[in-house]
Enzyme design. Structure first.
Site, PDB file in Angstrom:
ATOM      1  N   LYS A   1     -26.343  24.219 -24.123  1.00  0.00           N
ATOM      2  CA  LYS A   1     -25.113  24.636 -23.444  1.00  0.00           C
ATOM      3  C   LYS A   1     -23.887  24.364 -24.306  1.00  0.00           C
ATOM      4  CE  LYS A   1     -24.835  23.890 -19.013  1.00  0.00           C
ATOM      5  NZ  LYS A   1     -24.640  23.239 -17.697  1.00  0.00           N
TER       6      LYS A   1
ATOM      7  N   GLU B   1     -30.599  16.477 -30.718  1.00  0.00           N
ATOM      8  CA  GLU B   1     -31.984  16.829 -31.051  1.00  0.00           C
ATOM      9  C   GLU B   1     -32.123  18.328 -31.325  1.00  0.00           C
ATOM     10  OE1 GLU B   1     -32.195  13.542 -27.810  1.00  0.00           O
ATOM     11  OE2 GLU B   1     -30.963  15.298 -28.279  1.00  0.00           O
TER      12      GLU B   1
ATOM     13  N   GLY C   1     -29.596  21.641 -16.331  1.00  0.00           N
ATOM     14  CA  GLY C   1     -30.658  21.895 -17.293  1.00  0.00           C
ATOM     15  C   GLY C   1     -32.031  21.991 -16.667  1.00  0.00           C
ATOM     16  N   ARG C   2     -32.328  21.097 -15.726  1.00  0.00           N
ATOM     17  CA  ARG C   2     -33.667  21.085 -15.133  1.00  0.00           C
ATOM     18  C   ARG C   2     -33.837  22.167 -14.075  1.00  0.00           C
ATOM     19  NH1 ARG C   2     -30.626  16.765 -14.150  1.00  0.00           N
ATOM     20  NH2 ARG C   2     -30.133  16.072 -12.036  1.00  0.00           N
TER      21      ARG C   2
ATOM     22  N   GLU D   1     -35.302  12.822 -13.016  1.00  0.00           N
ATOM     23  CA  GLU D   1     -33.931  12.926 -13.504  1.00  0.00           C
ATOM     24  C   GLU D   1     -32.967  13.205 -12.362  1.00  0.00           C
ATOM     25  OE1 GLU D   1     -33.060  14.410 -17.661  1.00  0.00           O
ATOM     26  OE2 GLU D   1     -32.171  16.049 -16.510  1.00  0.00           O
TER      27      GLU D   1
ATOM     28  N   HIS E   1     -61.783  12.605 -14.993  1.00  0.00           N
ATOM     29  CA  HIS E   1     -62.501  11.797 -15.978  1.00  0.00           C
ATOM     30  C   HIS E   1     -61.553  10.877 -16.742  1.00  0.00           C
ATOM     31  CE1 HIS E   1     -66.333  13.994 -15.472  1.00  0.00           C
ATOM     32  NE2 HIS E   1     -65.525  14.973 -15.110  1.00  0.00           N
TER      33      HIS E   1
ATOM     34  N   LYS F   1     -27.673   8.617 -25.047  1.00  0.00           N
ATOM     35  CA  LYS F   1     -27.135   9.416 -26.145  1.00  0.00           C
ATOM     36  C   LYS F   1     -25.935   8.710 -26.790  1.00  0.00           C
ATOM     37  CE  LYS F   1     -28.384  13.940 -24.201  1.00  0.00           C
ATOM     38  NZ  LYS F   1     -27.825  15.214 -23.682  1.00  0.00           N
TER      39      LYS F   1
END
Length: 549
Positions: A206, A212, A266-267, A352, A383, A515
Site C-alpha cells: 500500500k 520486506e 491487509g488481511r 492479527e 499422523h 517494525k
C-alpha cells in the site's frame, strides 16, 4: 461501555455453564436422535453442523442474547454503512464494498465508493485478460509464463491461499509464485523457477515502503535488469499501491499501477486489486465468482436473524468455548489438500484482528480475547498432532471443513481417494466427541483374543475421554464461489467476536511496533563498532551477529 462480563446475559451464561459443563456431549446425542437437525444451518449447498458442541437450545438462546446485549446488530450496520469503526486509525473497514456485486451504494465520508471499486475491477479485468491471452507481452515480445507476487501478510497469504485452493481452475500456461519472506531463500528460490523474458512481477505494498516487500522487489528488479536492462522494468513490473511517487521512482508506469484504499485492511484485501494474481491465474470470471460467494454471505450476515446466521452462530460458539470453558485454541482442519494454506490464512485473519488486550474504551480487557489458531490439511494432521487433540490434557475445539466432491478424480476406482478422505473427516469428529470408554476397549480386546494377562494394563492407554467439541462444514465442491462463502463466514465470525470482547478488530499496532524496533536495529548492523545502546541481550545478539558475518 459497561464490561460485558457484568451484564445480565453474562451472568445467565455463567450459571448455565455450571449446569451443562459436567455433561458429556455424547449424552446429548444418546438422548436426542434429531440433534444434528436442530443444531445445523444451511446456506445453499453449504452445511454447517455444530451439533458436536456442548450446547443446548438454551445455550444458543443465551449466546444470542449476549450478542444482542453487545449491540451486535448496530455494529453490523456500522460495518456495512462505512462508519470509521477502526477508530485508532480513523478508517472504515469496507472490505464488503470490494465484493458488493449488487452494486448498491456504499457511502464513505458521504461519497459512494462503488464507482471507484468498479473502476479498479474493470482495470483488473482488462489487464488479467491481456496477460492470459498473450496480448500483453514482456520486453522481448514473449508471453508471460510466471507471475511472481511480492507482498507480505495479507498481500501474500490471501492470493497464495486462493491460487493454491483453486489450482484446478488455473491457467496451465501460467505459474503463480508468491514471495513474502525477507529471508533471501524465498526470493532466490522463486527466481530460480523463472525466465526473465517471461516473468511478470506484482509488487503489493500500500505504501510502497514495506521493508520486506521492497527489499524483495529491488532484488527482483536487479535480477531482471541484469539480464534485460533497465528499460524492461516497465514491461515486467506492476504495482498495487497508493504511493504513486514511489511507484514511479521504482520504474513502474501509472497504467501498470492498481490502487486500493485506506479502508481496505491487509488481511481483508484479497478481494481488492491485491487479488490481481488470482484474476490472472484463474481468470476474471472465476475471480468474480469468488466475489459473488463472499457477497452472498455478506447479505446473509447482515440480514439473517441471529438464530439462522452462520457467522454469528460460529462466533458465539467460539465465545462460549473461550470465555466459559477456557478453551483458548482453535484447530482449523480442512480435508482438502487445496485448502492446506487456509489455516495459515485464518491464523493471520483471526490473531492479527483479535489478539488485543486493550478494549475500545482504552481499558485493559478483563477476559480472554482471540483464540490461538492453527491446523493443517487432513489426513496429514492425523499422523502429526491429532494425538494431542484426542488424548492431550488440553481441550482443543476444531473446525472440520470438506467438499463432498473432489476436484481431482484419480485412481483405478472412481472417487476412492475422496471416499477414504471423507470417511476420515467424519470419523475424526465422531471420535473426538464420543471417545471410547474403558468398557468398550476391554470388550474389543477380549474379542480380538489378545493376551489377557496384560489386559487391564493396556486399557487406560487405549481409552479416550471424548467430550471434545467440533464444528463441521460440508459443501458440494470447492469452487471460487464456495471458497468466497467460506472466507466471508470466517471474516464475519472474527468481527462478531471482536464486538463481544469490545476490541477493535481492524488495527494491528503490535505489528507496527516490531517494525519500529527493526528500523532502529538495522543501522547498527552496518557499522563495525560494538553495539551497547540496547538491553544486554539485544546488544549481545547484535554483536555476535556482526562478529559472525
Amino acid at each position: 461501555m459497561t464490561s460485558i462480563i457484568h451484564s445480565k446475559s453474562w451472568d445467565l451464561l455463567k450459571k448455565h455453564y455450571e449446569q451443562i459443563s459436567p455433561q458429556h456431549i455424547r449424552d446429548f446425542f444418546n438422548h436426542d436422535a434429531r440433534r444434528s437437525d436442530k443444531f445445523s444451518l444451511k446456506f445453499d449447498d453449504l452445511l454447517f453442523d455444530f451439533s458436536k458442541n456442548k450446547i443446548t437450545e438454551e445455550t444458543l438462546a443465551l449466546l444470542y442474547g449476549l450478542a444482542k446485549q453487545s449491540e451486535l446488530k448496530s455494529w453490523i450496520s456500522k460495518l456495512f454503512n462505512g462508519e470509521k469503526i477502526n477508530f485508532t486509525e480513523k478508517r472504515a473497514a469496507l472490505h464488503v464494498a470490494l465484493r458488493n456485486r449488487s452494486n448498491a451504494p456504499i457511502l464513505f465520508d458521504g461519497k459512494d465508493v462503488m464507482p471507484s471499486v468498479n473502476r479498479v475491477l474493470n482495470k483488473i479485468h482488462f489487464f488479467s485478460d491481456s496477460i492470459r491471452s498473450g496480448e500483453l507481452k514482456g520486453f522481448t515480445g514473449k508471453k508471460f509464463t510466471a507471475v511472481v507476487n511480492i507482498g507480505i501478510g495479507g498481500s501474500d497469504l490471501g492470493p497464495a491461499m486462493v491460487c493454491h485452493a483453486l489450482k484446478s481452475y488455473g491457467e496451465k500456461s501460467i505459474k503463480p509464485i508468491f514471495v513474502s519472506n525477507v529471508d533471501g531463500y524465498d526470493i532466490a528460490q522463486a527466481l530460480d523457477q523463472c525466465d526473465p523474458e517471461t516473468t511478470l512481477f506484482i509488487v503489493a505494498s500500500k505504501t510502497f515502503t514495506t521493508q520486506e516487500t521492497m527489499t524483495n522487489a529491488f532484488t527482483a528488479r536487479k535480477w531482471l535488469t541484469d539480464s534485460l536492462g533497465i528499460d524492461a522494468v516497465k514491461n515486467h513490473f506492476v504495482a498495487i499501491s497508493t504511493n504513486e511517487a514511489a511507484v514511479t521512482a521504482f520504474g513502474i508506469s501509472p497504467e501498470n499501477t492498481f490502487e486500493f484504499w485506506d479502508w481496505v485492511g491487509g488481511r481483508y484485501s484479497l478481494w481488492s486489486s491485491i487479488g490481481l494474481s488470482i484474476a490472472i491465474y484463474i481468470g476474471m470470471d472465476q475471480f468474480e465468482n469468488l466475489l459473488d460467494g463472499a457477497h452472498e454471505i455478506d447479505n446473509h450476515f447482515r440480514d439473517a436473524p441471529f438464530e439462522e446466521n452462520i457467522p454469528v452462530t460460529l462466533a458465539m460458539i467460539g465465545v462460549w468455548h473461550i470465555n466459559f470453558f477456557g478453551y483458548n485454541t482453535l484447530a482449523v482442519l480442512p480435508y482438502d489438500q487445496g485448502l492446506s494454506l487456509l489455516p495459515s490464512y485464518l491464523q493471520q485473519a483471526d490473531m492479527e484482528s483479535n489478539g488485543k488486550f486493550i478494549g475500545r474504551d482504552g481499558e485493559k480487557v478483563c477476559l480472554h480475547t482471540g483464540p490461538i489458531v492453527w491446523g493443517d490439511a487432513g489426513t496429514n494432521g492425523q499422523h502429526a498432532f491429532y494425538q494431542l487433540i484426542h488424548q492431550g490434557t488440553d481441550i482443543i475445539p476444531t473446525d472440520f471443513i470438506m467438499p463432498a466432491n473432489t476436484q481431482y478424480s484419480v485412481g483405478s476406482e472412481k472417487n476412492q481417494h475422496h471416499k477414504i478422505l471423507f470417511s476420515n473427516y467424519v470419523a475424526q469428529s465422531r471420535a473426538l466427541m464420543f471417545g471410547k470408554t474403558k468398557e468398550k476397549v476391554r470388550a474389543e480386546l477380549v474379542r480380538s483374543q489378545n493376551d489377557v494377562d496384560g489386559l487391564e494394563d493396556i486399557i487406560p492407554h487405549k481409552s479416550f475421554e471424548g467430550d471434545r467439541p467440533s464444528n463441521s462444514f460440508l459443501f458440494k465442491k470447492l469452487t471460487p464461489k464456495s471458497l468466497g462463502r467460506l472466507l466471508a463466514i470466517y471474516e464475519h465470525k472474527i468481527f462478531v467476536q471482536g464486538i463481544i470482547w469490545n476490541i477493535n478488530s481492524f488495527d494491528q499496532w503490535g505489528v507496527e511496533y516490531g517494525k519500529q524496533l527493526a528500523s532502529l536495529i538495522l543501522p547498527e548492523l552496518n557499522n563495525q563498532n560494538e553495539t551497547n545502546g540496547f538491553d544486554s541481550s539485544t546488544n549481545n545478539l547484535i554483536n555476535y551477529f556482526k562478529k559472525s558475518t
